[in-house]
Design an enzyme around this catalytic site. Structure first.
Site, short mmCIF file in Angstrom:
data_model
loop_
_atom_site.label_atom_id
_atom_site.label_comp_id
_atom_site.label_asym_id
_atom_site.label_seq_id
_atom_site.Cartn_x
_atom_site.Cartn_y
_atom_site.Cartn_z
N ASN A 9 0.88 -1.18 0.00
CA ASN A 9 0.00 0.00 0.00
C ASN A 9 0.91 1.23 0.00
OD1 ASN A 9 -1.81 2.03 0.45
ND2 ASN A 9 -2.41 1.36 2.51
N LYS A 11 0.10 4.23 -0.47
CA LYS A 11 -0.60 5.42 0.04
C LYS A 11 -0.35 6.61 -0.90
CE LYS A 11 -0.43 3.42 4.61
NZ LYS A 11 -0.57 3.58 6.03
N HIS A 96 -9.99 1.33 4.23
CA HIS A 96 -8.76 1.56 5.00
C HIS A 96 -9.05 2.60 6.08
CE1 HIS A 96 -4.72 2.74 6.10
NE2 HIS A 96 -4.31 1.61 5.56
N GLU A 98 -7.47 5.02 7.19
CA GLU A 98 -7.17 6.43 6.87
C GLU A 98 -8.32 7.04 6.09
OE1 GLU A 98 -3.32 5.63 5.17
OE2 GLU A 98 -2.55 5.21 7.18
N GLU A 170 -6.29 -4.88 10.55
CA GLU A 170 -5.34 -3.77 10.75
C GLU A 170 -5.71 -3.00 12.01
OE1 GLU A 170 -2.95 -2.26 7.11
OE2 GLU A 170 -4.82 -1.18 7.21
N GLY A 176 1.70 2.35 10.95
CA GLY A 176 2.75 3.36 10.90
C GLY A 176 3.36 3.68 12.25
N SER A 217 2.44 -1.82 10.55
CA SER A 217 3.86 -1.85 10.92
C SER A 217 4.55 -3.17 10.60
CB SER A 217 4.04 -1.53 12.42
OG SER A 217 3.71 -0.19 12.67
P1 PGA Z 1 2.22 0.50 7.72
O1 PGA Z 1 0.84 0.73 6.92
O2 PGA Z 1 2.80 -0.80 7.22
O3 PGA Z 1 3.09 1.68 7.34
O4 PGA Z 1 1.89 0.46 9.16
C1 PGA Z 1 -0.04 -0.32 6.70
C2 PGA Z 1 -1.33 0.19 6.13
O5 PGA Z 1 -1.80 1.28 6.53
O6 PGA Z 1 -1.95 -0.46 5.26
#
Ligand code: PGA
Length: 257
Positions: A9, A11, A96, A98, A170, A176, A217
């Site tokens: 991903n 982003k 997601h 976000e 998740e 993150g 993460s």
């Molecule tokens: P990350 O993001 O691996 O940077 O924690 C994962 C995600 O948001 O899909």
């Protein structure tokens, strides 16, 4: 194609040129890698068509980060499943955290998107997971079941010739953050997702068509632990998917797991 998925991903982290080059390098390196994993990249919307060119003819799958639920109409700024199909997308992230947080995406919207993607034969990658407060309040299970039930509310996933879908657990507080999570908690959530899928889709269909993955993460140190959790057959990776070396390193670990 294997039912185990490693999904990048990206982003909104890369330019179009960077996305194109990274996809080209990954497609090239994947061609000389022995793996039984399916590997996908989800670039930002504006980079999709160039990345589509980069992955054409390779084993690297193209994914989108978002889709609308209608194929055509007066929906300024939205992207239709029909357009994603034209671009060659095999999969698409949905719900997601976000997007839920910053764009006000609701459980109901997620359900409409999942149904629209399935209708276009694009595999939905449904993200579910609790916030830190919800976890502290002991509400993780309730949140996961609610999100998953709404996500599949408009989908016909009971049929025996169904389409594949992926559910990613998740935990929002892990995204993150570089924090750690107990593997028993990941296993418990994977089992909860599996049993909810069994109810929503029938056990036979869920067994055949649903993959459960972990995200938040993920890195070279913790990936094999996550993949050792019963019920987890994939990973959604943000930060560690932004360089070819890191992402291919994760694929190597996954392929050995
Ligand atoms: P990350 O993001 O691996 O940077 O924690 C994962 C995600 O948001 O899909």
């Amino acid at each position: 194609m294997s039912n185990k998925y490693l999904i990048a991903n990206w982003k909104m982290q890369l330019s179009i040129g960077e996305s194109r080059s990274l996809a080209l390098e990954l497609a090239e390196r994947l061609a000389s890698t022995r793996t039984d994993w399916s590997v996908a990249v989800c670039p930002s919307g504006p980079a999709l068509s160039q990345v589509a060119e980069s992955v054409r003819g390779s084993d690297l799958l193209l994914g989108a980060q978002n889709s609308f639920w209608e194929d055509r109409g007066a929906y300024t700024g939205e992207v239709s499943p029909a357009n994603l199909k034209e671009l060659g997308c095999s999969l698409c992230l949905v719900g997601h955290s976000e997007r839920r947080e910053y764009l006000g995406e609701t459980d109901e919207m997620v359900g409409r998107k999942v149904a629209a993607l399935l209708a276009r034969n694009i595999m939905p990658v449904i993200c579910v997971g609790e916030t830190e407060n919800e976890r502290d309040d002991g509400r993780s299970e309730e949140v996961i079941v609610r999100q998953l039930t709404s996500a599949l509310a408009d989908a016909d996933c009971r049929s025996s010739d169904g389409q594949r879908l992926i559910v990613v657990y998740e935990p929002i507080w892990m995204i993150g953050s570089g924090r750690t999570i107990e593997l028993e908690d990941v296993t418990a959530s994977a089992q909860l997702i599996r049993s909810t899928l069994n109810e929503l889709c029938t056990a036979a269909a869920a067994d055949r068509f649903c993959t459960v993955a972990y995200g938040g993460s993920v890195d070279a140190v913790n990936l094999s632990g996550f993949l050792s959790c019963p019920g987890i057959d994939g990973a959604l990776v943000g930060g560690d998917s932004l360089t070819a070396d890191n992402f291919m390193g994760l694929l190597e670990i996954a392929s050995r797991s």
